[in-house]
Write a protein that holds these residues in place. Sequence first.
Motif, PDB file in Angstrom:
ATOM      1  N   MET A 119      32.310  15.368   6.648  1.00 51.06           N
ATOM      2  CA  MET A 119      32.300  13.836   5.503  1.00 51.06           C
ATOM      3  C   MET A 119      31.978  12.679   7.251  1.00 51.06           C
ATOM      4  O   MET A 119      32.793  12.753   7.876  1.00 51.06           O
ATOM      5  N   PRO A 120      31.377  12.210   6.878  1.00 54.12           N
ATOM      6  CA  PRO A 120      30.444  11.135   7.556  1.00 54.12           C
ATOM      7  C   PRO A 120      32.889  10.125   8.092  1.00 54.12           C
ATOM      8  O   PRO A 120      33.245  10.342   6.996  1.00 54.12           O
ATOM      9  N   THR A 121      32.360   9.337   8.960  1.00 52.39           N
ATOM     10  CA  THR A 121      33.547   8.514   9.560  1.00 52.39           C
ATOM     11  C   THR A 121      32.943   7.143   9.250  1.00 52.39           C
ATOM     12  O   THR A 121      32.730   6.459   8.868  1.00 52.39           O
ATOM     13  N   GLN A 122      34.701   6.640   9.190  1.00 51.58           N
ATOM     14  CA  GLN A 122      34.134   5.137   8.780  1.00 51.58           C
ATOM     15  C   GLN A 122      32.664   3.980   9.811  1.00 51.58           C
ATOM     16  O   GLN A 122      32.675   3.168   9.269  1.00 51.58           O
ATOM     17  N   GLU A 123      33.061   4.343  10.727  1.00 51.06           N
ATOM     18  CA  GLU A 123      32.028   3.611  11.617  1.00 51.06           C
ATOM     19  C   GLU A 123      30.428   3.875  11.372  1.00 51.06           C
ATOM     20  O   GLU A 123      30.027   2.911  11.100  1.00 51.06           O
ATOM     21  N   GLU A 124      30.271   5.511  10.826  1.00 48.38           N
ATOM     22  CA  GLU A 124      29.176   5.700  10.666  1.00 48.38           C
ATOM     23  C   GLU A 124      29.023   5.057   9.227  1.00 48.38           C
ATOM     24  O   GLU A 124      26.744   4.828   9.553  1.00 48.38           O
ATOM     25  N   MET A 125      29.145   5.479   8.475  1.00 48.20           N
ATOM     26  CA  MET A 125      29.446   4.900   7.293  1.00 48.20           C
ATOM     27  C   MET A 125      29.363   3.298   7.582  1.00 48.20           C
ATOM     28  O   MET A 125      28.396   2.862   6.762  1.00 48.20           O
ATOM     29  N   LYS A 126      29.606   2.482   8.109  1.00 50.55           N
ATOM     30  CA  LYS A 126      29.608   0.799   8.215  1.00 50.55           C
ATOM     31  C   LYS A 126      28.293   0.812   8.632  1.00 50.55           C
ATOM     32  O   LYS A 126      27.478   0.368   8.478  1.00 50.55           O
ATOM     33  N   ALA A 127      28.026   1.776   9.912  1.00 51.40           N
ATOM     34  CA  ALA A 127      26.486   1.836  10.597  1.00 51.40           C
ATOM     35  C   ALA A 127      25.546   1.447   9.437  1.00 51.40           C
ATOM     36  O   ALA A 127      24.426   1.024   9.624  1.00 51.40           O
ATOM     37  N   ALA A 133      31.346   3.433   1.366  1.00 57.11           N
ATOM     38  CA  ALA A 133      32.028   2.241   1.536  1.00 57.11           C
ATOM     39  C   ALA A 133      30.874   1.049   0.652  1.00 57.11           C
ATOM     40  O   ALA A 133      29.689   1.416  -0.313  1.00 57.11           O
ATOM     41  N   ALA A 134      30.529   0.410   1.303  1.00 57.91           N
ATOM     42  CA  ALA A 134      30.627  -1.484   0.421  1.00 57.91           C
ATOM     43  C   ALA A 134      30.908  -2.623   0.865  1.00 57.91           C
ATOM     44  O   ALA A 134      31.081  -2.622   1.804  1.00 57.91           O
ATOM     45  N   MET A 135      29.806  -3.361   0.654  1.00 58.33           N
ATOM     46  CA  MET A 135      29.400  -4.629   0.575  1.00 58.33           C
ATOM     47  C   MET A 135      29.274  -5.632  -0.087  1.00 58.33           C
ATOM     48  O   MET A 135      28.489  -5.586  -1.216  1.00 58.33           O
ATOM     49  N   ALA A 136      29.487  -6.860   0.124  1.00 54.22           N
ATOM     50  CA  ALA A 136      29.385  -8.020  -0.794  1.00 54.22           C
ATOM     51  C   ALA A 136      28.141  -8.429  -0.228  1.00 54.22           C
ATOM     52  O   ALA A 136      28.559  -8.607   0.903  1.00 54.22           O
ATOM     53  N   PHE A 137      27.207  -9.224  -0.512  1.00 52.67           N
ATOM     54  CA  PHE A 137      25.926 -10.033  -0.131  1.00 52.67           C
ATOM     55  C   PHE A 137      25.313 -10.663  -1.113  1.00 52.67           C
ATOM     56  O   PHE A 137      25.352 -10.260  -2.719  1.00 52.67           O
ATOM     57  N   THR A 138      24.486 -11.401  -0.390  1.00 53.47           N
ATOM     58  CA  THR A 138      24.011 -12.403  -1.438  1.00 53.47           C
ATOM     59  C   THR A 138      22.224 -12.435  -1.143  1.00 53.47           C
ATOM     60  O   THR A 138      22.148 -11.514   0.540  1.00 53.47           O
ATOM     61  N   ALA A 178      25.523  -9.409  -5.136  1.00 51.31           N
ATOM     62  CA  ALA A 178      25.668  -8.523  -5.509  1.00 51.31           C
ATOM     63  C   ALA A 178      26.571  -8.048  -4.613  1.00 51.31           C
ATOM     64  O   ALA A 178      27.491  -8.010  -3.313  1.00 51.31           O
ATOM     65  N   ILE A 179      27.402  -6.511  -5.021  1.00 52.81           N
ATOM     66  CA  ILE A 179      28.172  -5.395  -4.201  1.00 52.81           C
ATOM     67  C   ILE A 179      27.865  -4.180  -4.576  1.00 52.81           C
ATOM     68  O   ILE A 179      27.208  -4.172  -5.713  1.00 52.81           O
ATOM     69  N   ASP A 180      27.580  -3.833  -3.847  1.00 54.97           N
ATOM     70  CA  ASP A 180      26.591  -2.414  -3.170  1.00 54.97           C
ATOM     71  C   ASP A 180      28.050  -1.737  -2.869  1.00 54.97           C
ATOM     72  O   ASP A 180      28.399  -1.471  -2.060  1.00 54.97           O
ATOM     73  N   VAL A 181      27.738  -0.285  -3.630  1.00 56.13           N
ATOM     74  CA  VAL A 181      28.601   0.781  -3.037  1.00 56.13           C
ATOM     75  C   VAL A 181      28.005   2.530  -3.135  1.00 56.13           C
ATOM     76  O   VAL A 181      27.305   2.387  -3.448  1.00 56.13           O
ATOM     77  N   MET A 182      27.793   2.393  -1.758  1.00 52.79           N
ATOM     78  CA  MET A 182      27.169   4.009  -1.345  1.00 52.79           C
ATOM     79  C   MET A 182      27.729   4.761  -0.549  1.00 52.79           C
ATOM     80  O   MET A 182      29.665   4.779  -0.187  1.00 52.79           O
ATOM     81  N   THR A 183      27.934   6.311  -1.653  1.00 54.87           N
ATOM     82  CA  THR A 183      28.612   7.323  -1.718  1.00 54.87           C
ATOM     83  C   THR A 183      27.815   7.940  -0.534  1.00 54.87           C
ATOM     84  O   THR A 183      27.048   8.313  -0.715  1.00 54.87           O
ATOM     85  N   PHE A 184      28.482   8.196   0.479  1.00 56.25           N
ATOM     86  CA  PHE A 184      27.748   9.406   1.302  1.00 56.25           C
ATOM     87  C   PHE A 184      27.752  11.043   0.920  1.00 56.25           C
ATOM     88  O   PHE A 184      28.471  11.224   0.903  1.00 56.25           O
ATOM     89  N   LEU A 188      25.166   1.253   6.645  1.00 54.61           N
ATOM     90  CA  LEU A 188      24.948   0.171   5.922  1.00 54.61           C
ATOM     91  C   LEU A 188      24.222  -1.035   6.483  1.00 54.61           C
ATOM     92  O   LEU A 188      23.742  -2.482   5.628  1.00 54.61           O
ATOM     93  N   GLN A 189      25.125  -1.451   7.685  1.00 54.03           N
ATOM     94  CA  GLN A 189      25.029  -2.273   8.475  1.00 54.03           C
ATOM     95  C   GLN A 189      22.759  -2.328   8.722  1.00 54.03           C
ATOM     96  O   GLN A 189      21.734  -3.269   8.585  1.00 54.03           O
TER      97      GLN A 189
END
Length: 122
Positions: free
Chosen positions: A1-9, A79-84, A96-102, A11-12
């Motif tokens: 499973m990817p780390t939190q840092e990898e998932m956040k990276a 991981a998820a992100m709220a964005f415009t 929107a809010i996107d939820v990504m499954t890795f 999404l960025q």
Amino acid sequence: MPTQEEMKAALQGYVDGFNAGDPAAVAALFADDAVVEDPVGHPRIAGRAAIDEFYANAVAGGAKLSLDGPIRGSHGDRAAMAFTVEVPAMGMRIRAIDVMTFGPDGKIVKMEAHWGPDDIEQ
């Protein structure tokens, strides 16, 4: 499973690729058998070719993304992100809010975009 840092990276990287006008960079974040549901409740887009086409069209429309807050992780594989989304050509803004499954390899296997009619501003 990817780390939190990898998932956040990842999404960025999604936001950065979109804003750079680079649909290939965005699509490369996805597994070959990934599924995109944008928005949730619409037909799903599945597989590499369909995802490549989806992001090519989205980026070609000139849309730009801005985060509304920090990218969020989880205690699992999401991981998820709220964005415009700003779409100047259409004079439209979507919140929107996107939820990504890795997957285990760190690629996105499922993307769910949560936004509805009330989240669009003209």
